[in-house]
Design a protein around this motif. Structure first.
Motif, PDB file in Angstrom:
ATOM      1  N   MET A  10      -2.604  11.650  -0.110  1.00  0.00           N
ATOM      2  CA  MET A  10      -4.116  12.113   0.252  1.00  0.00           C
ATOM      3  C   MET A  10      -4.373  12.400   1.608  1.00  0.00           C
ATOM      4  O   MET A  10      -4.754  13.378   1.987  1.00  0.00           O
ATOM      5  CB  MET A  10      -4.970  11.073   0.211  1.00  0.00           C
ATOM      6  CG  MET A  10      -6.215  10.373   0.846  1.00  0.00           C
ATOM      7  SD  MET A  10      -6.629   8.903   0.504  1.00  0.00           S
ATOM      8  CE  MET A  10      -5.598   8.067   1.733  1.00  0.00           C
TER       9      MET A  10
ATOM     10  N   GLN B 263       1.134   5.845  -1.797  1.00  0.00           N
ATOM     11  CA  GLN B 263       0.686   6.564  -1.909  1.00  0.00           C
ATOM     12  C   GLN B 263      -0.601   7.847  -1.182  1.00  0.00           C
ATOM     13  O   GLN B 263      -1.701   8.518  -1.468  1.00  0.00           O
ATOM     14  CB  GLN B 263       0.206   7.100  -3.254  1.00  0.00           C
ATOM     15  CG  GLN B 263       1.169   6.717  -4.469  1.00  0.00           C
ATOM     16  CD  GLN B 263       2.202   7.661  -4.711  1.00  0.00           C
ATOM     17  OE1 GLN B 263       2.054   8.457  -4.109  1.00  0.00           O
ATOM     18  NE2 GLN B 263       3.510   7.008  -4.619  1.00  0.00           N
ATOM     19  N   ILE B 264      -0.156   6.990   0.353  1.00  0.00           N
ATOM     20  CA  ILE B 264      -1.189   8.129   1.250  1.00  0.00           C
ATOM     21  C   ILE B 264      -0.377   8.991   1.633  1.00  0.00           C
ATOM     22  O   ILE B 264      -1.589  10.138   2.485  1.00  0.00           O
ATOM     23  CB  ILE B 264      -1.543   6.625   2.052  1.00  0.00           C
ATOM     24  CG1 ILE B 264      -0.492   6.460   2.935  1.00  0.00           C
ATOM     25  CG2 ILE B 264      -1.860   4.925   1.772  1.00  0.00           C
ATOM     26  CD1 ILE B 264      -0.699   5.264   4.396  1.00  0.00           C
ATOM     27  N   ASP B 265       0.473   9.232   1.688  1.00  0.00           N
ATOM     28  CA  ASP B 265       1.131  10.259   1.626  1.00  0.00           C
ATOM     29  C   ASP B 265       0.099  11.810   1.717  1.00  0.00           C
ATOM     30  O   ASP B 265       0.487  12.291   1.815  1.00  0.00           O
ATOM     31  CB  ASP B 265       2.780  10.498   1.692  1.00  0.00           C
ATOM     32  CG  ASP B 265       3.014   9.070   2.464  1.00  0.00           C
ATOM     33  OD1 ASP B 265       3.649   9.579   3.402  1.00  0.00           O
ATOM     34  OD2 ASP B 265       3.622   8.221   1.062  1.00  0.00           O
TER      35      ASP B 265
ATOM     36  N   VAL C 200      -8.338   5.351   6.839  1.00  0.00           N
ATOM     37  CA  VAL C 200      -7.017   4.984   6.584  1.00  0.00           C
ATOM     38  C   VAL C 200      -6.991   4.015   7.824  1.00  0.00           C
ATOM     39  O   VAL C 200      -6.253   2.286   6.712  1.00  0.00           O
ATOM     40  CB  VAL C 200      -6.089   5.892   6.181  1.00  0.00           C
ATOM     41  CG1 VAL C 200      -4.728   4.860   6.230  1.00  0.00           C
ATOM     42  CG2 VAL C 200      -6.558   6.574   5.057  1.00  0.00           C
TER      43      VAL C 200
ATOM     44  N   THR D 115       3.373  10.337   7.764  1.00  0.00           N
ATOM     45  CA  THR D 115       2.693  10.269   7.928  1.00  0.00           C
ATOM     46  C   THR D 115       1.419   8.907   8.766  1.00  0.00           C
ATOM     47  O   THR D 115       0.509   9.409   9.812  1.00  0.00           O
ATOM     48  CB  THR D 115       2.539   9.227   6.810  1.00  0.00           C
ATOM     49  OG1 THR D 115       2.504  10.906   5.753  1.00  0.00           O
ATOM     50  CG2 THR D 115       1.017   9.128   6.540  1.00  0.00           C
TER      51      THR D 115
ATOM     52  N   CYS E 214       5.154   4.436   3.775  1.00  0.00           N
ATOM     53  CA  CYS E 214       4.226   6.212   3.519  1.00  0.00           C
ATOM     54  C   CYS E 214       5.749   6.567   4.867  1.00  0.00           C
ATOM     55  O   CYS E 214       6.614   6.331   4.585  1.00  0.00           O
ATOM     56  CB  CYS E 214       3.231   5.803   4.865  1.00  0.00           C
ATOM     57  SG  CYS E 214       3.459   5.498   6.285  1.00  0.00           S
TER      58      CYS E 214
ATOM     59  N   VAL F  68       1.022  -0.908  -0.293  1.00  0.00           N
ATOM     60  CA  VAL F  68       0.435  -0.096   0.259  1.00  0.00           C
ATOM     61  C   VAL F  68       0.804   1.168  -0.125  1.00  0.00           C
ATOM     62  O   VAL F  68       1.558   1.696   1.237  1.00  0.00           O
ATOM     63  CB  VAL F  68      -1.076  -0.166   1.765  1.00  0.00           C
ATOM     64  CG1 VAL F  68      -2.175   0.476   1.027  1.00  0.00           C
ATOM     65  CG2 VAL F  68      -1.151  -1.927   1.069  1.00  0.00           C
TER      66      VAL F  68
END
Length: 237
Positions: free
Chosen positions: A25, A21-23, A52, A76, A72, A19
């Motif tokens: 968002m 590319q949540i940073d 999340v 984050t 991440c 998982v």
């Protein structure tokens, strides 16, 4: 759907789900709510972090024979750990970050093992195990992280491909594309530049000559039998 796919893959073997590319968002949510200026978490940001965290826990619980990896930034994960449900910390453990390369031998062994698989797959026997990185270049490897070292080597390989020639990387601290640093050409010594007394920009182009127009001749004297003295043509100086 995720549960069914995981069960199907579990029949074949273990699976890894990454998982990423949540940073971006979470960072966009923080900027939109102006959290940095107020110094507190907005309810919208807290809701996003909770969603999340819930998604990560659901992924962990519904999959079978699967290793879930979350990539991440430390900030984050810090926000998720301190503002989301506490149970998410029990289902994920933090990986130890990679440290800097401690010695020359460690860096050389890292590159050797990295290239050995590629060379074996191509059936290529290099001049030495770290080619195209010269063994002397590892004297500067202490202080690099493994990622920085591999990126520096990748930049050098791309420069070689762009130039259409293979050359060894002799320095890790110099910028890529420096032909003097890579050992391809030699820089002129300062004493030589003093003897010539000019720079490259002042040198004339080979095969050309300097040209200046000839002097303009004096106007011809009018041919007249009776010429007043005031109109007599003077001789050129």
């Amino acid at each position: 759907m995720v549960r069914d796919i995981s069960r199907l893959l579990a029949v074949v073997g273990p699976t890894v789900i990454a998982v990423d590319q949540i940073d971006l968002m979470i960072a966009q949510s923080v900027k939109a709510t102006n959290q940095d200026a107020r110094g507190e978490a907005d309810w919208q940001t807290s809701l996003l972090l909770e969603q999340v965290a819930s998604g990560l826990m659901a992924l962990r619980e519904t999959t079978r024979r699967t290793l879930s990896v979350v990539s991440c930034l430390p900030h984050t994960w810090y926000s998720i750990r301190h503002q989301a449900t506490d149970t998410v910390q029990d289902r994920f453990r933090e990986a130890a970050p990679l440290k800097e390369i401690p010695s020359v031998e460690w860096g050389r062994e890292l590159v050797e093992k990295r290239f050995a698989v590629l060379f074996e797959g191509l059936g290529f026997t290099p001049p030495h195990p770290t080619w195209p990185v010269h063994p002397d270049a590892f004297q500067e490897v202490v202080g690099f992280t493994p990622r920085e070292l591999l990126r520096r080597i990748d930049t050098h390989v791309r420069a070689c491909l762009a130039d259409g020639e293979a050359r060894e990387l002799r320095h890790l601290l110099h910028a890529s594309g420096d032909r003097v640093a890579d050992g391809l050409v030699h820089a002129p010594s300062p004493s030589r530049r003093r003897r010539t007394g000019r720079t490259d920009s002042a040198r004339s182009t080979p095969g050309t000559r300097s040209w200046s127009p000839p002097p303009t001749p004096p106007p011809p004297c009018p041919r007249s039998r009776r010429m007043p003295a005031s109109r007599a043509c003077s001789k050129p100086a």
